[in-house]
Design an enzyme around this catalytic site. Structure first.
Site, PDB file in Angstrom:
ATOM      1  N   ASP A 163      -9.125 -11.695 -16.757  1.00 49.30           N
ATOM      2  CA  ASP A 163      -9.122 -12.968 -17.433  1.00 49.30           C
ATOM      3  C   ASP A 163      -7.675 -13.334 -18.014  1.00 49.30           C
ATOM      4  OD1 ASP A 163      -9.389 -15.061 -19.091  1.00 49.30           O
ATOM      5  OD2 ASP A 163     -11.012 -14.030 -20.149  1.00 49.30           O
ATOM      6  N   HIS A 202       0.948  -1.079  -0.103  1.00 47.56           N
ATOM      7  CA  HIS A 202      -0.078  -0.118  -0.021  1.00 47.56           C
ATOM      8  C   HIS A 202       0.701   1.257   0.060  1.00 47.56           C
ATOM      9  CE1 HIS A 202      -3.657   2.028   0.138  1.00 47.56           C
ATOM     10  NE2 HIS A 202      -4.302   1.308   1.240  1.00 47.56           N
TER      11      HIS A 202
END
Length: 409
Positions: free
Chosen positions: A358, A148
């Site tokens: 995907d 982060h």
């Protein structure tokens, strides 16, 4: 549910092309510097695809990852202090494991603790780590831990969707390139490199319990009506759910007269004038904070946060560039830390395109937030259908027990 995973291998994946010397120092922005040294953890779960073997999936993931790291070159480097990333092409750890269970046993389980088994091990200087876990049914989990300190949730999604596009299409030529110049808009402060920031684990005063709550579109609409203002103002989906979570939380707190300090993350890209690119990489978010008394309703919290958001206007970025905001926020942070207040964090990742990842064997069946070891946090994500919202709620174990009893979960 007992989830047994067995580590098969671990190797280092490096960029397919070396990073030019002119790019080997990625400057952290002020917004990066003030982010806690923690990781964003997500796990992408994929249904079995018998047309592609596990070994083929493994090769496809690694090859495309190497190519994606040439585009997102800071991720293959190492954090140095709190000022920059050494883009030295050291690479990232890629682990592979096997799980002796079926995918459906995991994706339908609301208990959050099991997710740790599908996430990679990390170290403080890493920017990225990945674990691929193969299920006995042929399903696959891709667990990703993203520092982060160098990027927000949208930066995370940009990287993953670029990686998956390279895997699916065989080339990174058609993907949009990220912009790594956030530090020019939010210049860093040298003084922040000298401060000792607490690790996220240091915020854990008690055992933290995580629970996933799912709300349908119908349930959310009902909450929007409940928390509509007297003047007819209707809260957004996330605002209504935030109000509900806050209302329940105030009910389970037994101490009288307490005051809460509520934080909410807001995307700065679209609020800048002119707007920043949607491909702006880094922590391009601003933290709103408001005081809320224990007796205040969830609806009041909604309007306080909305009013706070109005202050983040087009001039905010200009004040960041002049380092005016930095000084104001550091002063406010010091004052906040000296006040004995109950803190609660809301963070929305709704409308982020998680389900576009995907890799060549179909989109994910489910994407689950791995959370962090911090109490009093609510993370929002759209369900796969897009109508509902999943909330990962993290509370102390004692407060989670009270909340589950209150909601009869």
């Amino acid at each position: 549910m007992e989830t047994e995973t067995k580590l098969i291998s671990i190797e280092t994946i490096t960029p397919s092309y070396p990073t030019p010397k002119s790019l080997q120092k990625h400057q952290l922005s002020y917004l990066d510097q003030t982010m806690l040294p923690s990781f964003i953890h997500l796990v992408y779960f994929y249904s079995p695809n018998p047309k592609i073997s596990n070994s083929e999936k493994s090769k496809q993931l690694k090859k495309s990852l190497s190519e994606a790291l040439s585009i997102y070159y800071p991720l293959a480097g190492r954090l140095v202090g709190n000022l920059y990333v050494d883009c030295n092409d050291a690479g990232i750890p890629f682990s592979e494991a096997e799980a002796d269970i079926d995918l459906s046993q995991v994706t339908t389980n609301q208990n959050h603790t099991y997710l740790k088994k599908f996430l990679p091990l990390t170290t403080d200087d890493l920017c990225l780590a990945i674990q691929a876990t193969f299920f006995r049914c042929g399903g696959l989990a891709v667990g990703i831990s993203f520092a982060h300190k160098i990027g927000d949730g949208l930066s995370f999604v940009l990287f993953v969707n670029t990686w998956s596009a390279v895997a699916r299409d065989g080339s990174g030529g058609g993907v949009a390139l990220p912009k790594f110049d956030t530090a020019t808009y939010a210049p860093p402060l040298d003084v922040l490199n000298e401060l000792q920031q607490p690790a996220a684990e240091g915020l854990k005063e008690e055992e933290v319990a995580g629970r996933i709550l799912t709300f349908s579109a119908t349930e959310i609409a009902a909450l929007q009506e409940r928390y509509a203002g007297s003047n007819g103002r209707r809260p957004t989906r996330v605002e209504a759910l935030s109000a509900f979570i806050w209302s329940v939380y105030t009910e389970i707190k037994s101490e009288p007269g307490w005051v809460g300090l509520v934080y909410k993350m807001a995307n700065l890209r679209s609020r800048a004038e002119p707007p920043l690119s949607e491909y702006q990489f880094g922590n391009v978010i601003v933290t709103l904070r408001v005081d809320v008394a224990a007796g205040n309703s969830g609806g009041e919290l909604t309007w306080k946060l909305r009013d706070a958001l109005k202050e983040i206007d087009g001039g905010y970025l200009g004040r960041l560039k002049k380092r005016e905001v930095q000084m104001e926020e550091l002063t406010a942070h010091t004052q906040d830390s000296q006040r004995a207040m109950e803190r609660f964090f809301f963070s929305s990742w709704c409308r982020f395109p998680f389900y576009e990842a995907d890799f060549g064997w179909g989109g994910p069946e489910r994407v689950i937030n791995g959370g962090s070891p911090v109490k009093n946090v609510a993370y929002f994500m759209d369900t796969k259908s897009g109508g509902g919202i999943e909330i990962l709620l993290q509370l102390t174990k004692s407060n989670m027990d009270k909340l589950e009893a209150r909601l009869m979960l």
